[in-house]
Design an enzyme around this catalytic site. Structure first.
Site, PDB file in Angstrom:
ATOM      1  N   SER A 146      11.355 -22.215 -19.480  1.00 13.89           N
ATOM      2  CA  SER A 146      12.204 -23.325 -19.916  1.00 13.89           C
ATOM      3  C   SER A 146      12.788 -22.998 -21.281  1.00 13.89           C
ATOM      4  CB  SER A 146      11.387 -24.615 -20.014  1.00 13.89           C
ATOM      5  OG  SER A 146      12.146 -25.649 -20.614  1.00 13.89           O
ATOM      6  N   TYR A 160       4.416 -29.424 -23.187  1.00 15.25           N
ATOM      7  CA  TYR A 160       5.083 -28.717 -22.089  1.00 15.25           C
ATOM      8  C   TYR A 160       5.771 -27.451 -22.602  1.00 15.25           C
ATOM      9  CZ  TYR A 160       8.670 -27.935 -18.459  1.00 15.25           C
ATOM     10  OH  TYR A 160       9.502 -27.391 -17.519  1.00 15.25           O
TER      11      TYR A 160
END
Length: 251
Positions: A146, A160
């Site tokens: 990501s 995250y």
């Protein structure tokens, strides 16, 4: 039962990027294992869409944070043929958005278990099954990272983003180890993408709200990320390993 390219395992494939990748993999000629942990209906729908188009697929329920489940997942895949591709897409945010100080310990642990330990277990088992040194056919692994790693997602998903930072390190290090086993290891790093991840965390409009920050002026679509995954698995990327490819509209 294997497709012309062998078998591809796609984790977290009942929705979003995983589902789009499973469909593209089937179209490319793989028999696809559609892995999921809870969404039976979503996984079944992905399988139906693949078989309706003439492809081969089966849904396999497995929690990637469990080494036993991971072994069972690969056993199911090998029953279809030789595993040649693994896409490590399964990931969670803990279904919450907020500053790190407010993230409960159980959420931190679960996110790291799935996003980091789960990917490590998948990579370990992939080498055991795919290594040309032990009779496997080699192939490719693509990890889904990501662009949250860049800024750390302050105020939203620091936990995250930290887990995805580990994915980047894993990709680079494991690529160097796996090369001698006939396995290429790369990562795709999506930006804000229109998937169910944001809605599950309570912010269904998050991608639209961030669109003005993206040079291309919009969020990404799962199929655009999946296309990058498939390129990394293809022969066109035969000299690419240890790469982290951003698919983020320039952000």
């Amino acid at each position: 039962m294997a497709g012309s390219l062998g078998v591809a395992i796609v984790t977290g494939a009942s929705r979003g990027i995983g589902a789009a990748t499973a469909r593209l993999a089937a179209r490319a000629g793989y028999a696809v294992v559609v892995n999921y942990s809870a969404d039976d209906g979503g996984a079944s729908q992905v399988v139906r869409s693949i078989t309706a188009a003439g492809g081969l697929a089966q849904a396999v329920k497995a929690d990637v944070s469990s080494p036993d489940d991971v072994r069972a997942l690969f056993d199911a895949a090998q029953a279809m043929g030789r595993v040649r591709a693994v896409v490590n897409n399964a990931a969670i945010t803990g279904d919450m958005i907020g500053p790190l100080v407010d993230v409960p310990p159980d959420v931190v642990r679960r996110v790291l278990d799935v996003n980091v330990a789960g990917m490590l277990f998948m990579c370990q088992e992939a080498q055991r099954r795919m290594s040309t040194a032990t009779g496997g056919s080699g192939g490719g692994i693509v990890n889904i990272s990501s662009t949250a790693v860049k800024a750390g997602s302050p105020g939203t998903w620091v936990h995250y983003a930290a887990s995805k930072g580990a994915v980047d390190v894993l990709t680079v290090g494991f690529a160097a180890e796996a090369a001698a086993h006939g396995i290429r290891v790369n990562a795709v790093s999506p930006g804000a993408t229109n998937t169910g991840l944001h809605a599950a965390a309570g912010a269904p409009d998050r991608v639209a709200r961030q669109a003005h920050l993206v040079p291309l002026g919009r969020g990404g679509e799962p199929e655009e990320v999946a296309a990058a995954v498939m390129w990394l698995l293809s022969d066109e990327a035969s000299y690419v390993t240890g790469a982290i490819l951003p698919v983020a509209g320039g952000r």
